[in-house]
Design a protein around this motif. Structure first.
Motif, PDB file in Angstrom:
ATOM      1  N   HIS A   1       0.180   6.388   6.814  1.00  0.00           N
ATOM      2  CA  HIS A   1      -0.786   6.313   5.715  1.00  0.00           C
ATOM      3  C   HIS A   1      -1.495   7.649   5.500  1.00  0.00           C
ATOM      4  O   HIS A   1      -1.753   8.046   4.351  1.00  0.00           O
TER       5      HIS A   1
ATOM      6  N   CYS B   1      -6.172   6.100  -3.252  1.00  0.00           N
ATOM      7  CA  CYS B   1      -6.817   4.803  -3.000  1.00  0.00           C
ATOM      8  C   CYS B   1      -5.892   3.874  -2.222  1.00  0.00           C
ATOM      9  O   CYS B   1      -6.323   3.202  -1.275  1.00  0.00           O
ATOM     10  N   TYR B   2      -4.628   3.849  -2.588  1.00  0.00           N
ATOM     11  CA  TYR B   2      -3.676   3.000  -1.891  1.00  0.00           C
ATOM     12  C   TYR B   2      -3.562   3.390  -0.425  1.00  0.00           C
ATOM     13  O   TYR B   2      -3.553   2.532   0.472  1.00  0.00           O
TER      14      TYR B   2
ATOM     15  N   VAL C   1      -6.857   2.431   1.519  1.00  0.00           N
ATOM     16  CA  VAL C   1      -6.962   0.987   1.721  1.00  0.00           C
ATOM     17  C   VAL C   1      -5.947   0.520   2.762  1.00  0.00           C
ATOM     18  O   VAL C   1      -6.256  -0.278   3.658  1.00  0.00           O
TER      19      VAL C   1
ATOM     20  N   ALA D   1      -7.106   1.479   6.287  1.00  0.00           N
ATOM     21  CA  ALA D   1      -8.205   0.633   6.762  1.00  0.00           C
ATOM     22  C   ALA D   1      -7.691  -0.721   7.254  1.00  0.00           C
ATOM     23  O   ALA D   1      -8.086  -1.202   8.328  1.00  0.00           O
ATOM     24  N   PHE D   2      -6.792  -1.334   6.502  1.00  0.00           N
ATOM     25  CA  PHE D   2      -6.294  -2.651   6.893  1.00  0.00           C
ATOM     26  C   PHE D   2      -5.296  -2.571   8.048  1.00  0.00           C
ATOM     27  O   PHE D   2      -5.157  -3.534   8.809  1.00  0.00           O
TER      28      PHE D   2
ATOM     29  N   ALA E   1       0.781  -1.226   0.000  1.00  0.00           N
ATOM     30  CA  ALA E   1       0.000   0.000   0.000  1.00  0.00           C
ATOM     31  C   ALA E   1       0.819   1.286   0.000  1.00  0.00           C
ATOM     32  O   ALA E   1       0.397   2.281  -0.604  1.00  0.00           O
TER      33      ALA E   1
END
Length: 431
Positions: A313, A395-396, A399, A402-403, A250
């Protein structure tokens, strides 16, 4: 085992790892090897982008540098058998051989993008395992109380390489071309191999290797299977490996393999601007690595890792929205800082939870998770052609965020059950 007996580290503070003879050789060996890695990646990445004018070809090149993640567990098994010093020396000699081949092709005018991809494939078979074996070698020779400081200082080899290696590589490429630049890269790899061989004197290395309980003789595949089963059945190790998979899918593609594209097509700059962007990430990471060497830190590493990963992130998401080189570089400094806190904590947790008999193969399984990086690069290359760089990067980051939270919630008990601190007390450490 005389190799592992060292006085208290208090008097040396954050520099306590340098009391260990092996570390005094290994650190500069890792440093120069990392310099060569960064110079090579930047020079060849820019070469591929300019010669082919294709972001897809750039991502294929970046992906090939990590193809060895598929065999990293087997390299880990082999290193457990022959010794980490022997394995690292052989790998770094191979880097020098490939770099020397590329030097010859550049001077004879026969270098082509297709040949670069082939050479990247051969280098990529070994490079993914280099970082894991560094950590295993440090853990073999370092008192437990100074392991975090040792890994923090070790991380600076990569950080400083991305600062100075990127700037030096960009400057050399722009000033003297690819051929003369590769003479320097080849020489640096040779120095790294020599220093690695001398990191542990042969008799001491043999003593450490023979001190491990040999047990029954197993096939390499059985040893590999045992390592994978151990990771799968140890929730703390499994969570850390999942984090390695996530981070490499990511966020690392955005601040690593795709940086030449961001420099050329988003920030509209040249090789020097690319060097500044790469160096900005490394500067922040270097500051973070130094922070992780603080003696006496009592914050749990799992907390540092998860909080820093969340911030990392978010910062990458903000970076994706920047429009100027200066703003992008400033955000990358912050991204690098959060990245370093995350990855130093991540590595120490993994090493601390690994039995020395399985350390090589466990680090190999962890390296296998890096295969998500070339996957992330290839997917990103396709998405950029469809929706653009900023949308893809956003988007990366979302995502990945979230993970990161999902893994923390899923394995919260395992991550917190063993209290691994940023620095264990060093007094009385021996044996």
């Amino acid at each position: 085992m005389p190799l592992l007996r060292h006085p208290s580290a208090h008097s040396w503070g954050a520099l306590a790892p340098f009391r260990v003879r092996s570390y005094r050789y290994q650190w500069p060996a890792d440093l120069v090897t990392s310099w060569a890695f960064e110079m090579e990646t930047l020079i060849l990445g820019w070469y591929m982008l300019v010669e082919t004018n294709s972001v897809v070809m750039l991502t294929i090149f970046g992906a090939l540098l990590y193809v060895g993640t598929l065999i990293a567990p087997l390299i880990g098994v082999l290193s457990d058998r022959v010794g980490h010093r022997v394995m690292l020396t052989g790998m770094r000699s191979a880097y020098a051989l490939v770099a020397g081949t590329l030097t010859t092709l550049a001077f004879t005018g026969t270098l082509r993008p297709a040949i670069v991809l082939v050479l990247a494939f051969f280098t990529g078979l070994l490079r993914p395992s280099d970082m894991g074996l560094r950590g295993a070698m440090i853990a073999d020779t370092m008192p437990p109380g100074t392991l975090t400081a040792a890994m923090g200082i070790s991380r600076t080899t990569t950080d400083t390489a991305r600062i100075f290696g990127a700037l030096t590589g960009a400057g050399l490429f722009a000033a003297i071309g690819i051929g003369p630049s590769y003479i320097a890269i080849t020489a640096i790899y040779v120095v790294g191999a020599i220093l690695t061989w001398n990191a542990v004197v042969p008799d001491a290395a043999r003593e450490v290797h023979q001190s491990k309980d040999p047990g029954p003789e197993l096939s390499p595949w059985r040893e590999l299977w045992e390592g994978m089963v151990l990771v799968w059945n140890t929730p703390r190790l499994l969570a850390i490996v999942w984090y390695a998979f996530l981070f490499n899918f990511a966020v690392f593609p955005l601040t690593n393999g795709l940086m030449p594209y961001a420099a050329k097509d988003i920030f509209l700059t040249d090789q020097k601007g690319l060097g500044y962007l790469v160096a900005s990430v490394a500067l922040g990471a270097f500051i973070g690595s130094l922070g992780m060497t603080r003696s006496g830190m009592r914050t749990e590493l799992a907390q540092i890792m998860i909080v820093a990963a969340v911030i990392w992130h978010i910062l990458v998401l903000v970076f994706a929205q920047t429009h100027t080189l200066e703003a992008g570089a400033a955000m990358l400094v912050l991204c690098g800082f959060a990245q370093s806190l995350t990855m130093v904590s991540h590595t120490v947790i993994l090493l601390s939870a690994s039995d020395h008999r399985y350390r090589g193969r466990i680090m190999g399984v962890r390296m296998l998770a890096i295969y998500s990086l070339p996957l992330g690069l290839l997917v990103a290359g396709g998405l950029i052609n469809l929706i653009g760089y900023r949308a893809t990067a956003s988007c990366y980051a979302i995502v990945g965020l979230a993970f990161t939270v999902l893994i923390a919630v899923r394995w919260r008990a395992s991550l917190w059950q063993a209290r691994t601190f940023a620095e264990a007390p060093a007094a009385g450490v021996g044996g």
